[in-house]
Design a protein around this motif. Sequence first.
Motif, PDB file in Angstrom:
ATOM      1  N   TRP A 186       0.823  -1.208   0.000  1.00  0.00           N
ATOM      2  CA  TRP A 186       0.000   0.000   0.000  1.00  0.00           C
ATOM      3  C   TRP A 186       0.859   1.262   0.000  1.00  0.00           C
ATOM      4  N   MET A 187       1.900   1.304   0.822  1.00  0.00           N
ATOM      5  CA  MET A 187       2.744   2.491   0.868  1.00  0.00           C
ATOM      6  C   MET A 187       3.478   2.693  -0.442  1.00  0.00           C
ATOM      7  N   SER A 188       3.811   1.605  -1.120  1.00  0.00           N
ATOM      8  CA  SER A 188       4.423   1.733  -2.449  1.00  0.00           C
ATOM      9  C   SER A 188       3.452   2.377  -3.430  1.00  0.00           C
ATOM     10  N   ILE A 189       2.193   1.947  -3.388  1.00  0.00           N
ATOM     11  CA  ILE A 189       1.178   2.510  -4.289  1.00  0.00           C
ATOM     12  C   ILE A 189       0.920   3.974  -3.964  1.00  0.00           C
ATOM     13  N   VAL A 190       0.819   4.309  -2.680  1.00  0.00           N
ATOM     14  CA  VAL A 190       0.596   5.708  -2.292  1.00  0.00           C
ATOM     15  C   VAL A 190       1.741   6.584  -2.786  1.00  0.00           C
ATOM     16  N   ALA A 191       2.969   6.115  -2.603  1.00  0.00           N
ATOM     17  CA  ALA A 191       4.113   6.888  -3.074  1.00  0.00           C
ATOM     18  C   ALA A 191       4.090   7.031  -4.597  1.00  0.00           C
ATOM     19  N   GLY A 192       3.681   5.968  -5.293  1.00  0.00           N
ATOM     20  CA  GLY A 192       3.572   6.041  -6.744  1.00  0.00           C
ATOM     21  C   GLY A 192       2.529   7.054  -7.186  1.00  0.00           C
ATOM     22  N   VAL A 193       1.418   7.093  -6.491  1.00  0.00           N
ATOM     23  CA  VAL A 193       0.360   8.056  -6.817  1.00  0.00           C
ATOM     24  C   VAL A 193       0.842   9.489  -6.602  1.00  0.00           C
ATOM     25  N   ALA A 205      10.040   7.001 -14.367  1.00  0.00           N
ATOM     26  CA  ALA A 205      11.223   6.809 -13.524  1.00  0.00           C
ATOM     27  C   ALA A 205      10.974   7.321 -12.107  1.00  0.00           C
ATOM     28  N   ALA A 206      10.370   8.513 -12.008  1.00  0.00           N
ATOM     29  CA  ALA A 206      10.095   9.080 -10.687  1.00  0.00           C
ATOM     30  C   ALA A 206       9.116   8.199  -9.903  1.00  0.00           C
ATOM     31  N   THR A 207       8.133   7.656 -10.624  1.00  0.00           N
ATOM     32  CA  THR A 207       7.149   6.790  -9.960  1.00  0.00           C
ATOM     33  C   THR A 207       7.800   5.525  -9.433  1.00  0.00           C
ATOM     34  N   LEU A 208       8.647   4.909 -10.231  1.00  0.00           N
ATOM     35  CA  LEU A 208       9.304   3.666  -9.798  1.00  0.00           C
ATOM     36  C   LEU A 208      10.247   3.906  -8.624  1.00  0.00           C
ATOM     37  N   VAL A 209      10.994   5.002  -8.696  1.00  0.00           N
ATOM     38  CA  VAL A 209      11.913   5.319  -7.599  1.00  0.00           C
ATOM     39  C   VAL A 209      11.137   5.568  -6.308  1.00  0.00           C
ATOM     40  N   ALA A 210      10.051   6.339  -6.412  1.00  0.00           N
ATOM     41  CA  ALA A 210       9.238   6.633  -5.226  1.00  0.00           C
ATOM     42  C   ALA A 210       8.635   5.359  -4.645  1.00  0.00           C
ATOM     43  N   MET A 211       8.139   4.491  -5.520  1.00  0.00           N
ATOM     44  CA  MET A 211       7.547   3.235  -5.037  1.00  0.00           C
ATOM     45  C   MET A 211       8.595   2.360  -4.355  1.00  0.00           C
ATOM     46  N   GLY A 212       9.776   2.266  -4.951  1.00  0.00           N
ATOM     47  CA  GLY A 212      10.820   1.449  -4.346  1.00  0.00           C
ATOM     48  C   GLY A 212      11.269   1.978  -2.999  1.00  0.00           C
ATOM     49  N   ALA A 213      11.439   3.301  -2.903  1.00  0.00           N
ATOM     50  CA  ALA A 213      11.885   3.897  -1.646  1.00  0.00           C
ATOM     51  C   ALA A 213      10.831   3.744  -0.557  1.00  0.00           C
TER      52      ALA A 213
END
Length: 607
Positions: free
Chosen positions: A561-568, A586-594
């Motif tokens: 869930w936190m990965s999805i929220v960060a991606g959004v 790229a920004a979405t993937l990095v945010a989701m991973g972090a």
Amino acid sequence: MIPKEKIDRDGDHRDAVIEGHFPSTSRMFLNFLGCLLAIPVYYFSTVHSRYPVTLDIVITIALTELNRYIVERRRADFARSEQQLAEETRSWNEKEEWSPVHLETQPLSAAPRLECLAAVVGWREDPALYTRALESYKSARTCAFFLAGIDGDEAEDQDMVTVFSQVFPDHSAVIHVPEPLGEVAERIRDKTLAIQRQQGQSINVAEAEAVAMQTCLNLARTILNQHNIQIGTPNGIRQLCLKQRHMHKKGIMFTAYVFSLIIADILGIEFMWSSDSDTIVFPDSLEQTINSIASDPKAGGASSGLVVHNSRETAVTSLASAVYWGELYLTRSTPACTGTSDCQSGPSTAFRLAALPAILVPWYLQVAFGKRMIVNEDRHLTTNLLLRGWNVIFASDTLAATDTPTTMARWLKQQVRWARATHIESLLRPKVYILSHPLLFYGMVKREFGPAIGAFAVMWYFFTSHMFITISVMDFVYRIMISSAYNFLRNPHRLTQKDLVWTVPGVFFYYIPLPAVQIYSMLTMAADGWGTSMRASGDMERAKRESRRKAWFELGFFVVWMSIVAGVIAKALTSYYGFVWHERMAATLVAMGAAGFAAWKITIGAQ
């Protein structure tokens, strides 16, 4: 001891009151229409409102204030009845013809009723915390008898017995219950039903439950007699500790409640306070909660507000404390002004004992999805009271202090357990809404479907880049400002500057994981367990060896869930600033991973 004829007379009176609790057919029809109306009201106040979150908090605050006014009026009614009783007693004493016979003709309800029995249950509690909890009852007003229930009789459970004996060295006793009374009740109920079938009688579940309950009451009285427990005498027992084979919280609660009924009958006590082994009460916690229902014969139970006594222990406890005195204080008040509070919180609950005999067996033997339920003990007790027409009060201006989990992992597990209980009681017992005020249904709709809609909206934007509902940043800003100002000015828990620092972070701490908790708990409603691990030192080490697979099952939803929220959030920001598609990706993937790694680190990785 109260004379038997007075108990019988009072019992008849209570039965008559119980039968009169149920609403008329016309009232139930109006309740049904009110429930139908609640759906479009909630829909238009959210979807078609420019500031739905702000509007919601304004309505919630208004209902909270109304509830506090009604509770104060209830206490005033009780104070007037006590004053009238004192004046009548004084007039009897002034009459020359006064005699004990005259007093005997007065109804039992005229006797002082505010004294209560306190029943506290637990399982392998931390000795220091358990000591603090038991010590707090020494200064609790109106507590005439203390009963401790321990869910375990092995060597590791002896620490709690030792603490009890140290805190209450005089006028106390310890009893080992040879067989948990919940098992006795289940066996007698099944046997009674089998006899009905064998004799060709119509199946009467209520009769079988009544037989089981009476058997447990008789057994509890026999056990007290076998141990020569003297209650109600000048040198009698005033604190009693019960221990039985380890089962679950519901198991020890059932045994403690049955013994409470017998002891209260001996002492002539009308109310019981129920709490957990990690809860610390204040001098007025019991008194203020009970006097909110004392003057209303239709009130079967009440609960107080809660604060956190270990709020300075970790960052998680500080955030949880802000949730307790801010968010939960308000949300629990929504239906409470109509006497239909849907959850008597386990750590701080009071019952009118007359309401318990009819509900204990069906409460203990609850089945959902073909499985016995043990995770929703407090909510199901409340549901049973509401189904039988009792009012349930939330004394929000009265406080008790509970312990909250110190880590994010344990906090999330607790929230999931509570959410499962909420779903079971809210969605599987629709009859309660026909019997209760429509505001109870409105509160359920908001609580059950609000977070689910939020989860759907987030997922919709994540996969389609389109908004399902319009979100206004200023709406959330106004909401936080209004709730913070209200809690600072009116919350019964007086806030310090250190408390205020956690106000805004506490809102995000609670509401960001809430949609995921809601959906995951719905998918795992049949899971059980105490919900939190035991806290005795040896058991803490054992709990740390929990398998990775189990940890992912319990907490993996939060990582995802936190990965999805960060991606959004990344998609929204990159779209707002005009990034090209590969930069947005790229920004979405990095945010989701972090975000996913951080969520794993503070939950699964921390274990």
